[in-house]
Design an enzyme around this catalytic site. Structure first.
Site, PDB file in Angstrom:
ATOM      1  N   HIS A   1      -8.984   0.620  -1.263  1.00 21.93           N
ATOM      2  CA  HIS A   1      -8.294  -0.679  -1.153  1.00 21.93           C
ATOM      3  C   HIS A   1      -6.817  -0.496  -0.798  1.00 21.93           C
ATOM      4  O   HIS A   1      -6.322  -1.121   0.150  1.00 21.93           O
ATOM      5  CB  HIS A   1      -8.425  -1.426  -2.480  1.00 21.93           C
ATOM      6  CG  HIS A   1      -7.790  -2.777  -2.476  1.00 21.93           C
ATOM      7  ND1 HIS A   1      -8.483  -3.924  -2.154  1.00 21.93           N
ATOM      8  CD2 HIS A   1      -6.515  -3.171  -2.749  1.00 21.93           C
ATOM      9  CE1 HIS A   1      -7.667  -4.959  -2.217  1.00 21.93           C
ATOM     10  NE2 HIS A   1      -6.467  -4.532  -2.593  1.00 21.93           N
ATOM     11  N   GLU A   2      -6.144   0.346  -1.553  1.00 24.07           N
ATOM     12  CA  GLU A   2      -4.708   0.527  -1.321  1.00 24.07           C
ATOM     13  C   GLU A   2      -4.425   1.242   0.005  1.00 24.07           C
ATOM     14  O   GLU A   2      -3.406   0.983   0.643  1.00 24.07           O
ATOM     15  CB  GLU A   2      -4.071   1.296  -2.482  1.00 24.07           C
ATOM     16  CG  GLU A   2      -4.184   0.607  -3.835  1.00 24.07           C
ATOM     17  CD  GLU A   2      -3.621  -0.814  -3.846  1.00 24.07           C
ATOM     18  OE1 GLU A   2      -2.725  -1.103  -3.023  1.00 24.07           O
ATOM     19  OE2 GLU A   2      -4.085  -1.623  -4.667  1.00 24.07           O
TER      20      GLU A   2
ATOM     21  N   HIS B   1      -4.014  -1.357   2.751  1.00 25.94           N
ATOM     22  CA  HIS B   1      -2.653  -1.896   2.842  1.00 25.94           C
ATOM     23  C   HIS B   1      -1.702  -0.871   3.463  1.00 25.94           C
ATOM     24  O   HIS B   1      -0.900  -1.195   4.344  1.00 25.94           O
ATOM     25  CB  HIS B   1      -2.143  -2.253   1.442  1.00 25.94           C
ATOM     26  CG  HIS B   1      -2.891  -3.366   0.773  1.00 25.94           C
ATOM     27  ND1 HIS B   1      -3.131  -4.570   1.375  1.00 25.94           N
ATOM     28  CD2 HIS B   1      -3.432  -3.458  -0.481  1.00 25.94           C
ATOM     29  CE1 HIS B   1      -3.786  -5.374   0.539  1.00 25.94           C
ATOM     30  NE2 HIS B   1      -4.004  -4.702  -0.591  1.00 25.94           N
TER      31      HIS B   1
END
Length: 454
Positions: free
Chosen positions: A22-23, A26
């Site tokens: 997920h990170e 980003h």
């Protein structure tokens, strides 16, 4: 203790993988779009490991609390930014760039799920054929017409090659269909359509035991009562039992399968048991006295012998869903999309009260599932990761401030107004979002605790 440690480690590994995915979404999109990343952290709190890149100055951190992560970007709202770096600040980017960076986290969760499902479909998704065993008297299944030996071919016209697919399709279709059409093939080869009332199916699945609550028990092959390994110094070895011996009778009672034999031994610690065993066609009389073992507040018998499991025992019960590399792409895309829709529909039904919140799974349940799936093998653990990754993607896109969906909602308002929202409005929104998130987490913990306390 070993089991608890294994579950905990499996849970941490699962969280680390999904948070990193997920990170990284980003992080990667921010870098690609020219935004400076100051820190990439897996976990919160005290740093257990950190490294600063000599190339771009980004600090990479693994922190002590593995319940999340974050990507800290250059932003004038958090600290002064030098003039020559201002073009790389997040707050200076266009609405489209900021939206792309925010949506990248959930998007990477979906991409991870698609890749995981693709790997599963290419290598073969193994499960048990949905062949009905016992049907509980007076149950929903008996009322619908199910009988022992029925093989469930489809639910609501969707093929169900495994028990897992039966449960999934039943839950999915029950949200919109008042009566589920279940197509089965009986032991005689005839096909029938049974009707199962879908009202209350989601409630029956609250404890993860939909089939049992319906009154269905999956059929299992009979495990022959044949001795496998015999432990030295244990009662079985002292009685003369050998690997390959088939237990024919115990105290004059016929032994049909291994479970009958185990149950008989466990209930008679310290009692002498007279056996008749078949050893290569010769019938031999032996006597064995099970040891008395204390555990979990009760005593039970043990003789120190394992079962000999035939290599072909599960052949008639095993189903493998497998696709070629190209076809698996479409299947994995559909699986991820369908699972996402199911989760959204379940959330919507919970909000309006049509589905119980007992269907929620909190950290305790997720940790339990992580440990169980990891113990079954890499394929099961990968499937678990894919499902939770989809859940994270869906959850993070909800329009709740603090979550990615909340940021996107603010960006939408900004786009409509034509100017950024005030810092005060954003701050109040974050507080409200945090309260909502804490309420959801508390509810999930409450459901988990009640589930495990029975």
């Amino acid at each position: 203790m070993d089991s608890l440690l294994f579950t905990l480690v499996s849970f941490i590994v699962a969280l680390a993988i999904l948070i990193a995915v997920h990170e990284f979404g980003h992080f990667w999109v921010a870098r690609k779009l020219g935004v400076k990343v100051l820190r990439f952290s897996i976990g919160f709190g005290r740093a257990l490991w950190r490294r600063t890149s000599v190339v771009d100055g980004t600090e990479y951190v693994i922190a002590a609390i593995p319940l999340g992560g974050y990507v800290k970007m250059l932003d004038e709202r958090e600290a002064p930014v030098e003039a020559e770096e201002q073009h790389r600040a997040f707050n200076r980017q266009s609405l489209g760039v900021r939206s792309a960076i925010v949506v990248a986290g959930p998007l990477f969760n979906f991409l991870f799920a698609i890749l995981a499902f693709w790997l599963i479909f290419v290598t073969g998704d193994t499960g048990l054929k949905p062949i009905v065993g016992e049907v509980e008297g007076g149950s929903i299944a008996e009322q619908a017409g199910f009988t022992r030996g029925d093989e469930i071919l489809a639910v609501a016209d969707q093929p169900t090659p495994t028990w897992e697919s039966v449960v999934y399709v039943m839950l999915s279709e029950a949200l919109d269909t008042p009566n589920l059409a279940v197509r089965v093939r009986s032991q005689t080869g005839m096909e029938h359509i049974y009707r199962v009332a879908s009202d209350g199916l989601s409630g029956l699945a609250e404890d993860g035991m939909l089939l049992q609550n319906l009154g269905l028990t999956p059929d299992r092959p009979t495990l022959p009562p044949v001795i496998g390994e015999v432990l030295d110094g244990e009662p079985a070895a002292l009685a003369g039992l050998k690997s390959g011996d088939r237990i024919v009778t115990v105290d004059g009672v016929d032994v049909v399968d291994w479970s009958d034999w185990v149950n008989y031994v466990r209930k008679r610690p310290g009692q002498n048991l007279d056996l008749e065993v078949d050893r290569n066609g010769d019938y031999i009389a032996l006597s064995v006295t099970p040891l008395m073992i204390e555990g979990d507040g009760e005593s039970y018998g043990r003789i120190g012998a394992s079962v000999d499991v035939p290599d072909d025992l599960m052949d008639d019960y095993r189903a493998v869903v497998k696709y070629g590399p190209i076809d698996a792409i479409g299947q994995s895309l559909y699986k991820t999309w369908d699972l996402s829709l199911l989760m959204l529909r379940m959330l919507g039904k919970m909000i309006i009260g049509e589905v119980s919140v007992k269907n929620l799974s909190g950290p305790i349940s997720i940790a339990d599932y992580a440990g169980k799936s990891a113990s079954y093998g890499i394929s099961y653990f990968l499937k678990f990761l894919a499902v939770v990754s989809v859940s994270l993607g869906v959850l993070n896109l909800l329009p709740i401030p603090v979550l990615d969906g909340g940021h996107l909602f603010f960006f939408l308002i900004e786009g409509i107004k034509g100017r950024p929202l005030s810092d005060q409005f954003m701050e109040q929104g974050q507080k409200i979002g945090l309260l909502i998130l804490l309420a959801i987490m508390s509810l999930a913990f409450y459901v988990d605790i009640n589930r495990f306390l029975g």
